[in-house]
Write an enzyme that holds these catalytic residues in place. Structure first.
Site, PDB file in Angstrom:
ATOM      1  N   SER A   1       0.870 -40.194  -1.916  1.00 49.26           N
ATOM      2  CA  SER A   1      -0.587 -40.138  -1.829  1.00 49.26           C
ATOM      3  C   SER A   1      -1.117 -38.760  -1.432  1.00 49.26           C
ATOM      4  CB  SER A   1      -1.019 -41.237  -0.853  1.00 49.26           C
ATOM      5  OG  SER A   1      -2.393 -41.309  -0.747  1.00 49.26           O
TER       6      SER A   1
ATOM      7  N   GLY B   1       0.063 -44.981  11.134  1.00 47.70           N
ATOM      8  CA  GLY B   1       1.093 -45.763  10.451  1.00 47.70           C
ATOM      9  C   GLY B   1       1.787 -44.957   9.370  1.00 47.70           C
TER      10      GLY B   1
ATOM     11  N   ARG C   1      -3.592 -40.733  16.456  1.00 50.45           N
ATOM     12  CA  ARG C   1      -4.885 -40.236  15.984  1.00 50.45           C
ATOM     13  C   ARG C   1      -5.971 -40.491  17.018  1.00 50.45           C
ATOM     14  NH1 ARG C   1      -3.739 -38.789  10.935  1.00 50.45           N
ATOM     15  NH2 ARG C   1      -2.575 -40.221   9.611  1.00 50.45           N
TER      16      ARG C   1
HETATM   17  P1  NG1 Z   1      -2.729 -43.810   9.287  1.00 53.57           P
HETATM   18  O1  NG1 Z   1      -1.753 -42.688   9.175  1.00 53.57           O
HETATM   19  O2  NG1 Z   1      -2.142 -45.124   9.731  1.00 53.57           O
HETATM   20  O3  NG1 Z   1      -3.941 -43.410  10.073  1.00 53.57           O
HETATM   21  C1  NG1 Z   1      -3.761 -43.168   6.902  1.00 53.57           C
HETATM   22  C2  NG1 Z   1      -5.251 -43.340   6.814  1.00 53.57           C
HETATM   23  C3  NG1 Z   1      -5.530 -44.759   6.391  1.00 53.57           C
HETATM   24  C4  NG1 Z   1      -4.812 -45.137   5.104  1.00 53.57           C
HETATM   25  C5  NG1 Z   1      -3.360 -44.744   5.182  1.00 53.57           C
HETATM   26  C6  NG1 Z   1      -2.622 -44.920   3.880  1.00 53.57           C
HETATM   27  C7  NG1 Z   1      -6.995 -42.369   8.236  1.00 53.57           C
HETATM   28  C8  NG1 Z   1      -7.518 -42.201   9.609  1.00 53.57           C
HETATM   29  N1  NG1 Z   1      -5.878 -43.098   8.114  1.00 53.57           N
HETATM   30  O4  NG1 Z   1      -3.256 -44.116   7.812  1.00 53.57           O
HETATM   31  O5  NG1 Z   1      -6.908 -44.933   6.297  1.00 53.57           O
HETATM   32  O6  NG1 Z   1      -5.467 -44.606   4.003  1.00 53.57           O
HETATM   33  O7  NG1 Z   1      -3.183 -43.402   5.626  1.00 53.57           O
HETATM   34  O8  NG1 Z   1      -2.713 -43.858   3.015  1.00 53.57           O
HETATM   35  O9  NG1 Z   1      -7.583 -41.847   7.296  1.00 53.57           O
HETATM   36 ZN    ZN Z   2      -3.735 -42.304  -2.049  1.00 48.97          ZN
END
Ligand code: NG1
Ligand code: ZN
Length: 543
Positions: free
Chosen positions: A64, A500, A506
């Site tokens: 991604s 995650g 965060r």
């Molecule tokens: P994590 O790393 O769990 O915060 C991030 C994004 C999620 C989601 C995932 C999957 C933020 C704050 N967090 O998750 O919204 O998109 O990646 O790609 O943007």
């Molecule tokens: Zn993506």
């Protein structure tokens, strides 16, 4: 079961000793060189999932918005949804098993899930443009082959395109033709029909600047352009011909840095959007006449789309329940606007689209968006049927026009998952139909200034959360400290959660001014560092 073959193929995809990975918010993510064995094993797991569900299962190789050097894998369930949560633990067990232990982990899953191993399986595979994705997707294919199952390799596709074809395959084409061409045809027809409802929206009257993040979205948008002849003309930048994937560009960069991507030319007031690396997210932005940058994120998108749908629902006079689902990262102004002005119920889910998707399914129409631009709209089967039936029933012309526009919107939205291309077309159609400039859209409500930061800690699992991740329960004293810090600012809110997808904690803060949001984010970061076992550099004030 073909355990000999499993072990034979496995020796070509050895697991690095001691490496432990978790199936996280969006599957496995890591440095690409750590993932060969995971890919092979996800090929195996996909076969079991396919046998269990008696459906086609998808495997997407992508990381991604993460850097080009990373990669990842996510499994796609029968209707194009994310892998069922109960299976995430099998994925983790399988990824972390030592090689000789593979047959017993597989047998465990087979037993626990009462899988009929004679059942046929079929896997659809897709990948993004990362250099590592080709070899990693062939590791997935080895996993499928080891269990003597069939597959179709869709090659380079966006994540939402793979979700789309999975849904099509498992609904006997009811959702559309299960090919990339079928995707272009379905979406472009819906888009062209929708904008045709207004004569002012034809003839390339819509012009948009797109930052393709140097990824798969750029490639696929180029392919799709010829289908959009009637209305939309796109100026595509960061198309992957030279720049690096997600580097100083793409939706995540624009959202987190709160600045425009590198490598794009734009005039004041010009409407631009950014995709992420696998094209399942989108954000919009523009510079005003004074050169100030304005971001229109997932919250603004959710507001625009839900307002449009609500207005059409009023016109067709069907009693359908619509709600918006957000996460804790949603800007407080957006939640207030939706609840108080639009009178739309708003729910907060945990981060990760699987949580939002699940909640959105509870309504006739569920609009869900993460602030970072990942989201879509779900229409329940009955809502969809009622709306479609209306078009051919005895009603006024105005009502019929509104019903047709809703049908086009249903067909234009990729209901399986957030989709940058589909969302972009929905937004462009709405802006044109409502005669909204990007500035006017932006002015619907004013975002509260906010700041997102990351803190490194020894073990991010020490932080546990509750209330859709808006409050921490451990470590002791952290939530009290955050509450205390928040009280010092106006219109302020802050929360802390372990990521995650990255090995960080965060921190999010919003307040009445950017200065205050920055100060609060810094103070909360320091509290996390001190109370949750921070490592490395102590957080510094932002200004
Ligand atoms: P994590 O790393 O769990 O915060 C991030 C994004 C999620 C989601 C995932 C999957 C933020 C704050 N967090 O998750 O919204 O998109 O990646 O790609 O943007
Ligand atoms: Zn993506």
């Amino acid at each position: 079961m073909h355990m000999e073959a499993v072990l034979k193929f496995s020796s070509q995809h050895p697991k690095p000793a001691g490496l432990i990975l978790q199936y996280g918010t969006a599957g496995f993510r890591s440095r690409a060189e750590h993932l060969d064995h995971v890919m092979y094993r996800m090929g195996l797991l996909a076969v079991l999932r396919s046998k269990k569900t008696k459906s086609v299962i998808g495997v997407m190789v992508t990381a991604s918005h993460n850097p080009e050097e990373d990669n990842g894998v996510k499994l796609v369930d029968p209707l194009g949804e994310m892998l069922a949560q109960e299976w995430e633990v099998y994925a983790t067990d399988l990824a972390n098993a030592e090689e000789q232990g593979l047959p017993s982990v597989l047998n465990d899953i087979i037993q626990k899930e009462s899988i009929d191993i004679k059942q046929e399986a079929f896997i659809a595979i897709g990948r993004d443009t990362r250099p590592s994705s080709t070899v990693l997707s062939s590791a997935v294919i080895d996993g499928v082959t080891a269990l003597a199952s069939k597959f179709h390799d869709y090659g380079l596709v966006t994540t939402p395109q793979l979700h789309y074809v999975i849904c099509c395959r498992n609904t006997n084409g009811r959702y559309g033709q299960p090919t990339v061409d079928g995707y272009y045809q379905k979406l472009s027809k819906a888009f062209n029909d929708l904008v045709k409802q207004d004569p002012g929206c034809g003839d390339k009257s819509i012009c948009l600047t797109v930052d393709g993040a140097n990824g798969i979205g750029a490639l696929k948008l180029k392919e799709m352009e010829q289908y959009l002849q009637s209305a939309l003309s796109v100026k595509l930048y960061n198309d992957g011909s030279e720049g690096k994937l997600n580097f100083q560009c793409g939706a995540d960069y624009v959202k987190v840095q709160q600045k425009p991507p590198e490598g794009i030319e734009k005039k004041p007031g010009e409407r631009c959007c950014s995709f992420d690396g696998d094209a399942d997210r989108i954000v919009y932005f523009y510079n005003d006449d004074a050169g100030n940058f304005h971001l229109l994120d997932g919250d603004k998108i959710a507001t625009l789309i839900s307002t449009f749908i609500k207005e059409l629902l009023v016109q067709i006079d069907l009693n359908l329940k619509m709600a918006v689902v957000q996460t804790a990262y949603a800007n407080g102004s957006s939640t207030r606007y939706l609840e108080n002005v639009m009178k739309v119920p708003v729910y907060c889910a945990k981060t990760g689209v699987k949580h939002l998707h699940h909640k959105a399914q509870e309504f006739d129409i569920g609009v869900y968006f993460e602030a970072n631009g990942h989201g879509t709209v779900l229409f329940s089967r009955t809502a969809e049927e009622q709306i479609r039936q209306l078009v051919s029933s005895e009603i006024t012309d105005d009502k019929r026009k509104a019903a047709k526009m809703l049908v086009n919107t249903i067909d234009l939205i990729n209901q399986t998952v957030g989709d940058a291309i589909s969302d972009m077309l929905v937004i462009e159609a709405i802006l044109c139909l409502k005669r909204l400039t990007v500035q006017k859209w932006d002015e619907i409500y004013t975002d509260l200034p906010n700041r997102q930061l990351k803190v490194k800690v020894a073990d991010r699992k020490v932080i546990e959360t509750t209330d859709a991740e808006r409050r921490t329960t451990t470590p002791a004293g952290l939530q009290e400290k955050v509450d205390y810090l928040v009280k010092n600012y106006n219109l302020a809110r802050a929360f802390v959660r372990p990521s995650g997808t990255e090995d960080v904690v965060r921190v999010y803060a919003e307040a009445d001014t950017q200065e205050n949001a920055d100060a609060l984010a810094y103070e909360v970061s320091l509290a996390v560092y001190e109370l949750a076992g921070g490592v490395g550099e102590v957080p510094k004030p932002l200004r």
